[in-house]
Design an enzyme around this catalytic site. Structure first.
Site, PDB file in Angstrom:
ATOM      1  N   ILE A 317      56.932  -4.709  -0.942  1.00 14.54           N
ATOM      2  CA  ILE A 317      57.848  -5.801  -1.273  1.00 14.54           C
ATOM      3  C   ILE A 317      57.887  -6.641   0.007  1.00 14.54           C
ATOM      4  CG2 ILE A 317      60.184  -6.474  -1.925  1.00 14.54           C
ATOM      5  CD1 ILE A 317      60.512  -3.803  -3.310  1.00 14.54           C
ATOM      6  N   PRO A 318      57.091  -7.702   0.076  1.00 14.60           N
ATOM      7  CA  PRO A 318      56.762  -8.337   1.360  1.00 14.60           C
ATOM      8  C   PRO A 318      57.842  -9.280   1.894  1.00 14.60           C
ATOM      9  CG  PRO A 318      55.608  -9.447  -0.406  1.00 14.60           C
ATOM     10  CD  PRO A 318      56.335  -8.294  -1.043  1.00 14.60           C
ATOM     11  N   CYS A 319      58.948  -8.707   2.334  1.00 11.70           N
ATOM     12  CA  CYS A 319      60.012  -9.531   2.903  1.00 11.70           C
ATOM     13  C   CYS A 319      59.581 -10.175   4.218  1.00 11.70           C
ATOM     14  CB  CYS A 319      61.291  -8.707   3.086  1.00 11.70           C
ATOM     15  SG  CYS A 319      61.078  -7.170   3.989  1.00 11.70           S
ATOM     16  N   HIS A 320      58.470  -9.698   4.803  1.00 10.40           N
ATOM     17  CA  HIS A 320      57.975 -10.315   6.040  1.00 10.40           C
ATOM     18  C   HIS A 320      57.388 -11.695   5.794  1.00 10.40           C
ATOM     19  CE1 HIS A 320      54.534  -8.145   4.243  1.00 10.40           C
ATOM     20  NE2 HIS A 320      53.812  -9.141   4.713  1.00 10.40           N
ATOM     21  N   ARG A 321      57.180 -12.079   4.535  1.00  9.08           N
ATOM     22  CA  ARG A 321      56.604 -13.400   4.233  1.00  9.08           C
ATOM     23  C   ARG A 321      57.652 -14.507   4.178  1.00  9.08           C
ATOM     24  NH1 ARG A 321      52.612 -10.966  -0.482  1.00  9.08           N
ATOM     25  NH2 ARG A 321      51.405  -9.629   0.958  1.00  9.08           N
TER      26      ARG A 321
END
Length: 358
Positions: A317-321
């Protein structure tokens, strides 16, 4: 389309002059008078403003005919540019049972302040903190293989039982002896180039994936244990095997596609935010406001940011994006240095896509 929308050239030139580390991996400068391209943090004397052209990726620099700088080495991973890191990581691997102290580092002829800064910059923790995590993990392996708590304690290099319990509690949110021997939720760790990660899964889905040094990890583990009525402990399922394989492909640059089934711990609005995050292609970033708009709630920027921060399944779940409105790195539970590295890694996927590669 680049994976990061560059600000105007005046802003980037100011960042170049200031050697602003927030643009590491996200912006590069091509110097027309020399034909080289650099990181914005390059230690070389700064070129004149009229000789600078800014790019959002290494590929664009090379395509434009610039060659890499031999001082800041933009083609080389950041950790490779500081030999002290490789020296100590090799020493850690060679002496897995050693309990490290600052005196050991000094005895190797290394400057303590230089080592501290280098590891904090690239790993978000000191070398000694990294070594302690490795000891803890070895202790967990002994316990997981049927050993007693005292065996795990000694393997981890703790002379004091209370210190071992305290360290275990800080990491897992529970004493080692209280973990279930027949768990429904299984704790396993997976090595990555950005440090070890803890993965919690049952036989059908992944419930948690976090870096071992994340501050919120103990709280998240306690909630999972409560939801499973205490049936949480060490173990490995087919979900862990699938996850490890797909993470390896991701970090190797082979694939950014994850098919591991996920179990959300939070629904409604948060679930919609997490679904929206998963729809952002690797190599692209958006702002919190754009995230809110993507779920048709443009006034819910703060709530979207909160849901983003409560995500407990990193990378997949790419919250780093998610970046700030001005394109800056913002808070990330795994550390801003990891967020930067993940964005750098995914820049390669964006470049491949633009080139028409599968």
């Amino acid at each position: 389309m680049t994976f990061f929308d560059l600000p105007d050239s005046d802003t980037l030139y100011a960042a170049l002059v200031a050697r602003d580390p927030s643009y590491e991996g996200r912006a590069f400068v091509g110097v027309t008078s020399t034909g080289i391209f650099c990181r914005l943090t390059c230690p070389a004397r700064k070129p004149k403003r009229e000789n600078c052209t800014f790019f959002g990726s290494i590929g664009e620099c090379i395509t434009a005919g610039f060659r890499p700088c031999k001082r800041c080495h933009p083609l080389r991973p950041a950790t490779d540019s500081e030999p002290v890191i490789k020296t100590l990581l090799d020493a850690l691997e060679a002496r897995p049972d050693h309990r490290w102290y600052e005196s050991d580092i000094a005895d190797m002829g290394l400057d303590l302040s230089t080592v501290r800064r280098a590891f904090k910059r690239h790993f978000g923790m000191t070398f000694l903190e990294l070594a302690r995590l490795e000891r803890l993990r070895r202790g967990f392996e002994i316990y997981n293989d049927g050993g007693k708590v005292i065996d795990a304690q000694l393997e981890a290099g703790f002379a004091s039982a209370s210190a071992f319990r305290s360290s275990t509690n800080r990491l897992l949110g529970a004493a080692l002896g209280t973990l279930s021997k027949t768990p429904l939720l299984c704790i396993h760790w997976i090595d990555t180039p950005l440090g070890p990660m803890i993965a919690v899964a049952d036989t059908s889905a992944l419930h948690l994936l976090e870096f071992m040094d994340r501050k919120a990890l103990p709280t998240e583990m306690k909630k999972l244990a409560a939801g499973a009525n205490g049936a949480i402990g060490f173990g490995r399922t087919s979900i862990h095997d699938q996850l490890a394989e797909q993470l390896e492909a991701y970090f190797n640059g082979t694939s950014a596609d994850f098919t591991v089934p996920l179990q959300y711990h939070g629904g409604g609005f948060a679930g919609r935010v997490w679904d929206a995050l998963r729809r952002i292609p690797a190599g692209q970033t958006i702002s919190y406001s754009a995230l809110a708009k993507s779920i048709d709630q443009p006034t819910a920027t703060r709530a979207a940011a909160k849901a983003n921060g409560s995500n407990q399944i990193a990378i997949l779940i790419p919250c780093h994006r998610i970046l700030g409105a001005d394109g800056s790195l913002t808070g990330y539970g795994g550390g801003l240095w990891r967020k930067q590295r993940l964005i750098e890694i995914e820049a390669g996927y964006a470049k491949s896509k633009r080139a028409g590669q599968p």
